[in-house]
Design a protein around this motif. Sequence first.
Motif, PDB file in Angstrom:
ATOM      1  N   THR A 176       2.881  10.353   0.825  1.00  0.00           N
ATOM      2  CA  THR A 176       3.464   9.134   1.744  1.00  0.00           C
ATOM      3  C   THR A 176       4.431   8.170   0.889  1.00  0.00           C
ATOM      4  O   THR A 176       5.430   7.709   1.217  1.00  0.00           O
ATOM      5  CB  THR A 176       2.688   8.260   2.554  1.00  0.00           C
ATOM      6  N   GLY A 177       3.442   7.488  -0.136  1.00  0.00           N
ATOM      7  CA  GLY A 177       4.191   6.687  -1.142  1.00  0.00           C
ATOM      8  C   GLY A 177       5.416   7.408  -1.691  1.00  0.00           C
ATOM      9  O   GLY A 177       6.451   6.488  -2.105  1.00  0.00           O
ATOM     10  N   ASP A 210       0.747  -0.920  -0.031  1.00  0.00           N
ATOM     11  CA  ASP A 210      -0.067  -0.019  -0.133  1.00  0.00           C
ATOM     12  C   ASP A 210       0.982   1.223  -0.062  1.00  0.00           C
ATOM     13  O   ASP A 210       1.994   1.467   0.927  1.00  0.00           O
ATOM     14  CB  ASP A 210      -0.761  -0.070   1.475  1.00  0.00           C
ATOM     15  N   LEU A 211       0.704   2.235  -0.833  1.00  0.00           N
ATOM     16  CA  LEU A 211       1.454   3.523  -0.982  1.00  0.00           C
ATOM     17  C   LEU A 211       1.435   4.238   0.244  1.00  0.00           C
ATOM     18  O   LEU A 211       2.301   5.274   0.442  1.00  0.00           O
ATOM     19  CB  LEU A 211       0.852   4.301  -2.150  1.00  0.00           C
ATOM     20  N   THR A 212       0.398   4.233   1.263  1.00  0.00           N
ATOM     21  CA  THR A 212       0.503   5.025   2.304  1.00  0.00           C
ATOM     22  C   THR A 212       1.503   3.980   3.586  1.00  0.00           C
ATOM     23  O   THR A 212       1.388   4.565   4.768  1.00  0.00           O
ATOM     24  CB  THR A 212      -1.041   4.977   2.858  1.00  0.00           C
ATOM     25  N   ASP A 213       2.035   2.830   3.240  1.00  0.00           N
ATOM     26  CA  ASP A 213       2.737   2.190   3.893  1.00  0.00           C
ATOM     27  C   ASP A 213       4.334   2.444   3.982  1.00  0.00           C
ATOM     28  O   ASP A 213       4.757   1.661   2.893  1.00  0.00           O
ATOM     29  CB  ASP A 213       2.692   0.535   4.123  1.00  0.00           C
ATOM     30  N   GLY A 214       4.876   3.370   4.352  1.00  0.00           N
ATOM     31  CA  GLY A 214       6.106   3.795   3.909  1.00  0.00           C
ATOM     32  C   GLY A 214       7.110   2.918   4.065  1.00  0.00           C
ATOM     33  O   GLY A 214       8.098   2.509   3.411  1.00  0.00           O
ATOM     34  N   GLU A 272      -2.366  11.432   1.096  1.00  0.00           N
ATOM     35  CA  GLU A 272      -1.624  10.389   1.724  1.00  0.00           C
ATOM     36  C   GLU A 272      -0.936   9.375   0.841  1.00  0.00           C
ATOM     37  O   GLU A 272       0.065   9.181   1.035  1.00  0.00           O
ATOM     38  CB  GLU A 272      -2.612   9.527   2.568  1.00  0.00           C
ATOM     39  N   SER A 273      -1.632   8.773  -0.506  1.00  0.00           N
ATOM     40  CA  SER A 273      -0.939   7.948  -1.277  1.00  0.00           C
ATOM     41  C   SER A 273       0.148   8.693  -2.139  1.00  0.00           C
ATOM     42  O   SER A 273       1.061   7.874  -1.968  1.00  0.00           O
ATOM     43  CB  SER A 273      -2.095   7.623  -2.203  1.00  0.00           C
ATOM     44  N   THR A 314      -7.616  13.972   0.939  1.00  0.00           N
ATOM     45  CA  THR A 314      -6.848  13.288   2.175  1.00  0.00           C
ATOM     46  C   THR A 314      -6.260  11.870   1.397  1.00  0.00           C
ATOM     47  O   THR A 314      -5.089  11.646   1.657  1.00  0.00           O
ATOM     48  CB  THR A 314      -7.710  13.106   3.412  1.00  0.00           C
ATOM     49  N   THR A 315      -7.348  11.279   0.932  1.00  0.00           N
ATOM     50  CA  THR A 315      -6.896   9.868   0.385  1.00  0.00           C
ATOM     51  C   THR A 315      -5.937  10.224  -0.648  1.00  0.00           C
ATOM     52  O   THR A 315      -4.786   9.270  -0.832  1.00  0.00           O
ATOM     53  CB  THR A 315      -8.068   9.275  -0.199  1.00  0.00           C
TER      54      THR A 315
END
Length: 320
Positions: A106-107, A63-67, A102-103, A98-99
């Motif tokens: 963060t990604g 997931d691109l929000t999981d660095g 974040e993507s 926001t979605t």
Amino acid sequence: MSMSSAFLDCEAARAFAGKRVLLTGASGFIGGHVARQALAAGVEVHALGRRPGPDGTRFCPADLTDGTAIEGAVRNISPDLILHLASPGVAFGTADFTTILESLVTGGAALLRGAAALARPPHFVQTGSGFEYASQDRPTTEDDPIVPAATSYGAAKAAASALLGGFRDTLPITLVRPFNVYGAGDSAPRLANAIIAKALAGETMAVSEGRQLRDFLHVDDFGRLLWILASQGGDPCRFAVFNAGSGQPVPLRRYVAAVATALEQCGVTARIDYGAVPYRPGEPMIAVPDLTRLQAACSWRAQIALADGVIDHVRWRLQQ
């Protein structure tokens, strides 16, 4: 759902034959097409994201929000090139700010950190958007202000682009800002697909007067451009920004008419009511790229005429 197109030119990707390419967005419209160009050229494609890419890509679920997961994937793959094409919310209103933020942020930051930590940092190519710029009454240059006004998507893309500046001394980076990419494989709720759906339902499509000036670039032409620019990333301190477009801007009305004509050629009647809806608040009347910098940097030129690209998209859509 098939995402094939009559146009699949893989020649520009052959410079990466036998090399490892990390690609985000491979399950999407542009990324999927770029992945198929690469596979046809013999490139080893690692599709990083929540969903697999086309058959033949090597799926790396993350997931691109999981660095942390993203940095680990970059380290494990150790790619020769990173193509960061993933982006939610491309179609207006399909994802909240926001979605998208974040993507993208963060990604993107994790991909950049991971790439910079490799012994041989790869060329990092990212797609931005023409929506990042402030509205102009002329073609937009790369030096125009970044003041997104029309969409939250543009604001999020601008934030993701700004991240690149922090790595310009450690990575070769190319940022490419397309304005309107279209073609077979685009299943998002955008204008062409809305016209097709209305025609199939026997309903009239209500649109604005369509005087907005836009530049429509076919996905295969854009894919070729990305591969050409990617092959120019040998300088470790390279930081390049390019606008991308066909160089043939047209009123939006002409694009709508091209879709209607293509439907008629396929035996489907399209009824268009021009001027039935107002222009969207904040919508720029001119949103086309100045291509001077791009044309000076490479010999690429768009090859697919609007009518040809549109009928290819319509035929693909009718087969789904």
